[in-house]
Design an enzyme around this catalytic site. Sequence first.
Site, short mmCIF file in Angstrom:
data_model
loop_
_atom_site.label_atom_id
_atom_site.label_comp_id
_atom_site.label_asym_id
_atom_site.label_seq_id
_atom_site.Cartn_x
_atom_site.Cartn_y
_atom_site.Cartn_z
N GLU A 13 -9.94 -2.97 -10.27
CA GLU A 13 -9.81 -1.52 -10.26
C GLU A 13 -9.18 -1.06 -11.57
O GLU A 13 -7.95 -1.05 -11.71
CB GLU A 13 -8.90 -1.08 -9.11
CG GLU A 13 -9.45 -1.37 -7.74
CD GLU A 13 -8.93 -0.39 -6.71
OE1 GLU A 13 -9.75 0.26 -6.05
OE2 GLU A 13 -7.70 -0.24 -6.59
N GLU B 9 -1.30 1.70 -7.80
CA GLU B 9 -0.30 2.72 -7.45
C GLU B 9 1.01 2.06 -7.01
O GLU B 9 2.10 2.60 -7.21
CB GLU B 9 -0.87 3.66 -6.38
CG GLU B 9 -1.94 4.58 -6.97
CD GLU B 9 -3.00 5.07 -6.00
OE1 GLU B 9 -2.82 4.96 -4.78
OE2 GLU B 9 -4.04 5.55 -6.50
N HIS C 204 -2.08 -2.97 -5.41
CA HIS C 204 -2.81 -1.78 -5.86
C HIS C 204 -2.06 -1.19 -7.07
O HIS C 204 -0.84 -1.22 -7.11
CB HIS C 204 -2.91 -0.77 -4.72
CG HIS C 204 -3.83 0.36 -5.04
ND1 HIS C 204 -3.45 1.41 -5.84
CD2 HIS C 204 -5.13 0.58 -4.71
CE1 HIS C 204 -4.49 2.24 -5.97
NE2 HIS C 204 -5.52 1.76 -5.30
N SER D 14 -13.30 5.36 -8.35
CA SER D 14 -14.30 6.44 -8.35
C SER D 14 -15.67 6.01 -7.82
O SER D 14 -16.70 6.48 -8.30
CB SER D 14 -14.42 7.06 -9.74
OG SER D 14 -13.21 7.72 -10.09
N LYS E 14 -5.14 5.63 1.50
CA LYS E 14 -3.87 5.97 0.82
C LYS E 14 -2.96 6.76 1.79
O LYS E 14 -3.03 6.53 2.99
CB LYS E 14 -4.16 6.73 -0.48
CG LYS E 14 -5.17 5.95 -1.35
CD LYS E 14 -5.25 6.42 -2.76
CE LYS E 14 -6.29 5.58 -3.50
NZ LYS E 14 -6.36 5.86 -4.92
N GLY F 220 -9.53 7.63 -8.94
CA GLY F 220 -9.35 9.05 -8.63
C GLY F 220 -9.68 10.00 -9.77
O GLY F 220 -9.31 11.17 -9.73
N ASN G 132 -9.81 2.69 1.42
CA ASN G 132 -8.36 2.82 1.27
C ASN G 132 -8.00 4.30 1.42
O ASN G 132 -8.25 5.11 0.53
CB ASN G 132 -7.97 2.30 -0.13
CG ASN G 132 -6.52 2.57 -0.49
OD1 ASN G 132 -5.72 2.93 0.37
ND2 ASN G 132 -6.19 2.41 -1.76
P1 PGA Z 1 -10.78 6.19 -5.75
O1 PGA Z 1 -9.62 5.15 -5.45
O2 PGA Z 1 -12.03 5.68 -5.07
O3 PGA Z 1 -10.32 7.48 -5.18
O4 PGA Z 1 -10.96 6.24 -7.24
C1 PGA Z 1 -9.87 3.77 -5.40
C2 PGA Z 1 -8.62 3.04 -5.04
O5 PGA Z 1 -7.52 3.46 -5.45
O6 PGA Z 1 -8.67 2.01 -4.34
#
Ligand code: PGA
Length: 243
Positions: free
Chosen positions: A161, A93, A91, A206, A12, A167, A10
């Site tokens: 997740e 976010e 997601h 992560s 983003k 992140g 992903n």
């Molecule tokens: P990350 O994000 O690997 O940077 O923690 C995962 C995601 O948001 O799908």
Amino acid sequence: MQARKIIIGNWKMNGTPEMARSLAAAVAKRAASLGSEVVICPPATLLHAVSDAPIAKGGQDCSAEAAGAFTGDVSATMLKEAGCDYVIVGHSERRQHHGETDARVRAKAAQAVAAGLVPVICVGETLAEREAGREEQVVATQVAGSVPPGVGEGSFILAYEPVWAIGTGKTPTNEDIRAMHAHILTVSARETGLAQSQISVLYGGSVKSGNAKEILAINGVAGVLVGGASLVAEEFCKIIEVA
Ligand code: PGA
């Protein structure tokens, strides 16, 4: 549980056409030689830049509507026509910054299925919810509310997740991941009428080359959804290698 792991990157809201072309080419080359199911999810405006790379593509979100006066939205059919086979929906976010509810996520997932895309439906608890011991209840509600009716084997993917792991460099313990994946498989099997062996649950939050191997070895983990590490060709290729 399927033997072939699914690795989804992903990106983003990151990337340029030049970066997208070279990253997709590097990942496609590595994936072709190894045989895992690897998917890259660039921003919608960069799908054209990766269209020639021989690798599966996905969108990062799609509209809950089929077409019409929804300025700024991209429909599931548009993603399909732009070369996607997958789309991430729900997601955290999107849930956090765009106020997406389970009902909205379910409508998006239904649009994806109708357009011939596999929705990657994300669920996960916040830190406060985990600290309050409510993580299983929260995730069960999200699964029950976000998976559309009538889905079949292979027509959708779930991704666990934990919001606090995205992140941040923090991850749950292996035992916590195992327990939550078992819980999600139980709930999603009950909700869909499918067998647990017909449902894939990815872990995300992560994931890096350094922890991918042990996470992918956990019972019930069908693959990984990778954010930050999917933007660095060498890191993402290492994750594909350990899968
Ligand atoms: P990350 O994000 O690997 O940077 O923690 C995962 C995601 O948001 O799908």
